[in-house]
Write a protein that holds these residues in place. Structure first.
Motif, mmCIF file in Angstrom:
data_model
loop_
_atom_site.group_PDB
_atom_site.id
_atom_site.type_symbol
_atom_site.label_atom_id
_atom_site.label_comp_id
_atom_site.label_asym_id
_atom_site.label_seq_id
_atom_site.Cartn_x
_atom_site.Cartn_y
_atom_site.Cartn_z
ATOM 1 N N GLN A 183 -5.623 -5.621 3.599
ATOM 2 C CA GLN A 183 -5.739 -4.322 3.209
ATOM 3 C C GLN A 183 -4.809 -3.963 2.337
ATOM 4 O O GLN A 183 -4.755 -2.841 1.544
ATOM 5 C CB GLN A 183 -5.251 -3.564 4.027
ATOM 6 C CG GLN A 183 -5.488 -1.860 4.250
ATOM 7 C CD GLN A 183 -3.931 -1.393 4.103
ATOM 8 O OE1 GLN A 183 -2.986 -1.484 4.710
ATOM 9 N NE2 GLN A 183 -3.782 -0.816 3.160
ATOM 10 N N SER B 139 -5.831 -2.230 -1.031
ATOM 11 C CA SER B 139 -5.839 -0.664 -1.466
ATOM 12 C C SER B 139 -4.524 -1.421 -3.102
ATOM 13 O O SER B 139 -5.140 -0.370 -4.008
ATOM 14 C CB SER B 139 -4.477 -0.589 -0.629
ATOM 15 O OG SER B 139 -5.349 -0.504 0.568
ATOM 16 N N THR C 93 -4.490 4.894 -1.600
ATOM 17 C CA THR C 93 -5.720 4.623 -0.486
ATOM 18 C C THR C 93 -5.072 5.860 0.194
ATOM 19 O O THR C 93 -3.755 5.594 0.780
ATOM 20 C CB THR C 93 -5.009 3.563 -0.160
ATOM 21 O OG1 THR C 93 -5.914 2.809 -0.487
ATOM 22 C CG2 THR C 93 -5.290 3.363 1.937
ATOM 23 N N ILE D 80 -10.268 1.762 4.237
ATOM 24 C CA ILE D 80 -9.713 2.114 4.100
ATOM 25 C C ILE D 80 -9.879 3.188 3.091
ATOM 26 O O ILE D 80 -11.634 3.295 3.003
ATOM 27 C CB ILE D 80 -8.355 1.392 2.707
ATOM 28 C CG1 ILE D 80 -9.609 0.930 1.818
ATOM 29 C CG2 ILE D 80 -7.611 0.271 3.183
ATOM 30 C CD1 ILE D 80 -9.076 0.519 0.119
ATOM 31 N N LEU E 79 -9.951 5.685 0.548
ATOM 32 C CA LEU E 79 -9.618 6.041 -1.470
ATOM 33 C C LEU E 79 -9.957 7.310 -2.534
ATOM 34 O O LEU E 79 -10.969 8.465 -1.914
ATOM 35 C CB LEU E 79 -10.345 4.750 -2.387
ATOM 36 C CG LEU E 79 -10.242 3.206 -2.013
ATOM 37 C CD1 LEU E 79 -11.474 2.584 -2.697
ATOM 38 C CD2 LEU E 79 -8.536 2.957 -2.352
#
Ligand SMILES: [Zn+2]
Length: 367
Positions: free
Chosen positions: A85, A89, A100, A112, A114
């Protein structure tokens, strides 16, 4: 040793409470919690409320000191997903300046959010590619403990929340990314193996939520997808790369057959209509045509019958479709429903339905 100071029972749930715990709590920093054992009880969930650890366990134990065991395999899986992650990100931030703004780790996948309502597919692939390159470079993942005053020395991806007090833990991935975080991480990006985005959706009007898998989860998913494509390819007796074309052809063929089938049903209904009319039973000058069949031609028969002379009843399963221009269908249905309150159905003057268990001889009595 883990000191359990109290056992709390709520309905069918048992909690072992402690002031300190080696178990990572569920939800802290958006991460999954630890599982394992306290004595011989399995830990099902860990909650941290007002600085007290609530270990949800599957059997009752007494307060006291216990040996514990933490599921290390699960912790490794969490570390793989979580470090992936960070990388994903950072990749979106570096490639497209996308932040993120949300993160959630579930048992099956991680997401996540965005800050864009529309994520270009090319960009998505590019960020995934960069992430996998970072993984394959086997960069060290370091933990740096620092203080608020010294934060200026680091180029953080995300500003730190004002609320955070005391020591600050930074996670540094080579020279690729540095970000404050309290969760589990791998020691080297190579341990992640791979990261794969599996789907996306628009959320909250202006965000894009990406679902991704890393490490063993991604490999498991890959195996599953191979099994599925192989099954489809066997069913279609076609090579995997030809499957989309074959499925499309099959669907088009089905549509074509369906249309031909409906035309044949209509033709058949036209052919037998005259015969059915000649053989119709007549009650109070009403010609009754009754059919009990699963066949689809019955839908077309009213088109070829003189409905101003006929009461047409077609039974399919426990459903009677009734149509007529000779009598008022609505009145007939209401009379029958009054006598048999358990029946369902209804309709208008020219057509309607009765649903339930009733014999046609009972229906005829109301004509
Ligand atoms: Zn982290």
């Amino acid at each position: 040793m883990l000191k359990i100071k109290e056992i709390k029972k709520e309905k069918n749930t048992i909690y072992a409470l402690s002031e300190k715990s080696p178990f990572y709590p569920d939800g802290k920093g958006g991460q999954l919690g630890d599982r394992g054992k306290i004595g011989n009880a399995n830990v099902l969930m860990v909650e941290l409320k007002n600085n007290i650890f609530f270990h949800k366990i599957d059997k009752e134990i007494e307060p006291g000191d216990y040996d514990f065991e933490i599921d290390i395999k699960r912790r490794k899986d969490i570390a793989q997903q979580h470090t992936a992650q960070h990388i994903l990100s950072a990749a979106f931030e570096q490639i497209a300046d996308l932040d993120t703004v949300g993160f959630r780790m579930a048992e099956e996948y991680t997401t996540i959010d965005l800050n864009t309502a529309r994520l270009d597919e090319k960009l998505e692939l590019e960020a995934e590619k960069l992430s996998n390159e970072i993984i394959q470079k086997c960069l060290p993942v370091e933990e740096i403990i620092t203080t608020k005053n010294e934060l200026g020395n680091y180029n953080l991806r995300k500003e730190l929340s004002e609320k955070i007090q005391g020591d600050i833990r930074l996670i540094k991935i080579g020279d690729f990314d540095i970000n404050p975080c309290g969760g589990f991480h791998v020691k080297n990006t190579g341990e992640i193996g791979l990261v794969k985005i599996i789907s996306k959706e628009k959320v909250k009007g202006n965000l894009t939520r990406l679902y991704f898998l890393a490490g063993n989860r991604a490999i498991k998913d890959y195996n599953e997808r191979i099994k599925i494509t192989k099954t489809i390819s066997n069913l279609m007796t076609s090579k995997i790369e030809d499957v989309p074309k074959r499925v499309e052809e099959t669907i088009n063929k089905m549509k074509e057959y369906k249309s031909k089938y409906e035309k044949l049903n209509e033709k058949f209904a036209e052919l037998i209509a005259r015969d059915l009319l000649n053989k119709a039973e007549i009650i109070n000058e009403i010609k009754i045509i009754y059919l009990d069949t699963e066949d689809d031609y019955i839908n077309y028969l009213p088109k070829f019958l003189p409905m101003e002379e006929v009461l047409y009843i077609a039974k399919k399963g426990n459903r009677f479709e009734i149509s007529s221009k000779k009598i008022n269908c609505k009145d007939l249905i209401n009379k029958i429903k009054k006598a048999y309150p358990e029946l369902k159905g209804g309709g208008g003057e020219n057509r309607g339905s009765i649903i339930g268990n009733i014999d046609i001889s009972e229906i005829k009595k109301y004509l």
